[in-house]
Design an enzyme around this catalytic site. Structure first.
Site, mmCIF file in Angstrom:
data_model
loop_
_atom_site.group_PDB
_atom_site.id
_atom_site.type_symbol
_atom_site.label_atom_id
_atom_site.label_comp_id
_atom_site.label_asym_id
_atom_site.label_seq_id
_atom_site.Cartn_x
_atom_site.Cartn_y
_atom_site.Cartn_z
ATOM 1 N N LYS A 1 24.298 -6.419 20.284
ATOM 2 C CA LYS A 1 23.279 -6.255 19.239
ATOM 3 C C LYS A 1 23.010 -4.767 19.003
ATOM 4 C CE LYS A 1 19.727 -6.767 22.790
ATOM 5 N NZ LYS A 1 18.825 -7.726 23.456
ATOM 6 N N TYR B 1 9.812 26.264 17.294
ATOM 7 C CA TYR B 1 8.542 25.821 16.706
ATOM 8 C C TYR B 1 7.441 25.773 17.756
ATOM 9 C CZ TYR B 1 10.875 24.241 12.426
ATOM 10 O OH TYR B 1 11.561 24.179 11.247
#
Ligand code: PLP
Length: 373
Positions: free
Chosen positions: A35, A268
């Site tokens: 899956k 950042y």
């Protein structure tokens, strides 16, 4: 230079891991869980590499159809069963096996008017309390199913464990008790074990014949996902410790190098500050590729095979690495391994406060997938 960010998938690791499952669950048939695009590894290449499995399991009808279109004729199991009546028509057309876990699904089967005879896995709830008929309704469910004309025989049973990754968890003992008293004595095929249970509960994995006069829980189909990809489901134990080979290596390259003076920061938020004059490498991977933004400074990567710590926040397309202590001479173009061989994804997940399932499933579409032997 094209963007060098790639996930390399090893076929030989996948097939070695399938062999490891078979060794851990002798006499059991294997349902390879593929899956979520084979846990981010790529549905079709993975399914082909695992072609010696006995069956596949997926969560979406679309994935089942992709397996059929690729010419794979194995049984394919829909883990959550039909979600709408149209799913039954697809299941009929493409010969998909169904997990049936609810009254709504029994209703859909009762209204089905087509010619198919579906192979069913009746899912019972032994304590996970996610999907499954309550155990007390076992006889009622079975008699209702037996009255349906669209159902193939024999019926099969399944259940799911909530805490299999912890050996001897009292919850697992309770679930096994319920499995023994209700499910395992019926003479039906039975599937219990995910990867964690394959590794921790060999007593659940004996074929009914082997277990005939032993006070064990016969279970003759296993449903491993994670371990096929060479990832350990057990906390504190990496793949190598449980005999698995990582199937995915997530890599990129250095695209810039810079000197950063003492006291200057990188990235950042200016969260990392050079405590000394430093050499910092910039690599072409970030959270836009599925490398988790939550990873802290200090998390290791392998630059040209040598460990180096992240420096500052992960950006969308880039990350920074402190190369000041690198034993070689780093240059633009050097390989930067983010996880895989030599750098267990289990450790990176831990550093991110995540589980390895999330990391491999989270690889994004722009990462080039490369399948190798
Ligand atoms: C995903 C899934 C599995 C596989 O679990 P792993 O922990 O990856 O081995 C097995 N059974 C069911 C019902 C699942 O949804």
């Amino acid at each position: 230079m094209t963007r060098p960010t790639r996930a390399r998938i090893s076929r030989s690791a996948l097939s070695a891991n399938l062999a490891r499952v078979r060794a851990a669950a002798p006499g059991c048939r294997v349902i390879a869980v593929v899956k979520a695009n084979a846990y981010g590894h790529g549905l079709l290449p993975v399914a082909r590499a695992l072609a010696r499995t006995d069956a596949y399991a997926v969560a979406r009808v679309e994935e089942a159809l992709a397996l059929r279109e690729a010419g794979l004729a194995h049984p394919v199991l829909l883990l959550e069963g039909p979600l709408a009546p149209a799913d039954l028509d697809q299941a009929a057309r493409f010969h998909l096996d169904l997990v049936i876990h609810s009254d709504e699904q029994l209703g859909m089967l009762a209204h089905y008017r087509g010619p198919a005879r579906f192979t069913l896995w009746l899912k019972f709830d032994t304590g996970m309390h996610r999907l499954g008929f309550p155990l007390e309704t076992f006889d009622a469910v079975l008699s209702r199913v037996k009255s349906l004309s669209c159902v193939a025989r024999p019926l099969r049973l399944m259940t799911h464990l909530a805490c299999a990754e912890e050996r001897d968890h009292p919850h697992t003992r309770r679930q096994l008790e319920r499995i023994r008293s209700t499910l395992s004595a019926r003479g039906c095929d039975l599937s219990v074990a995910n990867s964690a249970a394959v590794l921790t509960l060999p007593e659940t994995l004996q074929s009914p014949r082997a277990a005939a006069d032993a006070p064990t829980t016969p279970c003759n189909w296993v449903r491993p996902g994670l371990m096929l990809y060479g990832i350990s489901p057990l906390p504190g134990r990496d793949a190598g410790a449980v005999g698995l080979l990582p199937a995915m290596t997530f890599e990129t390259r250095l695209i810039a190098l810079r000197r950063v003076a003492t006291g200057e920061s990188v990235g950042y938020g200016a969260t990392w500050t050079a405590a000394r004059d430093s050499l910092v490498g910039i690599a072409a991977a970030g959270y836009g590729d599925g490398y988790p933004r939550g990873l802290p400074s200090g998390t290791p990567v392998l630059v040209d095979g040598h460990r180096a710590p992240l420096a500052g926040r992960i950006s969308m397309d880039m990350l920074a690495v402190d190369l000041t202590d690198h034993p070689g001479t780093p240059v633009v173009g050097d390989t930067v391994r983010l996880w895989g061989q030599g750098l267990p994804v289990e450790r990176i997940a831990e550093a991110a406060g995540m589980i390895p399932y999330e990391l491999v499933c989270g690889i994004t579409q722009r990462v080039a997938m490369e399948v190798v032997d």
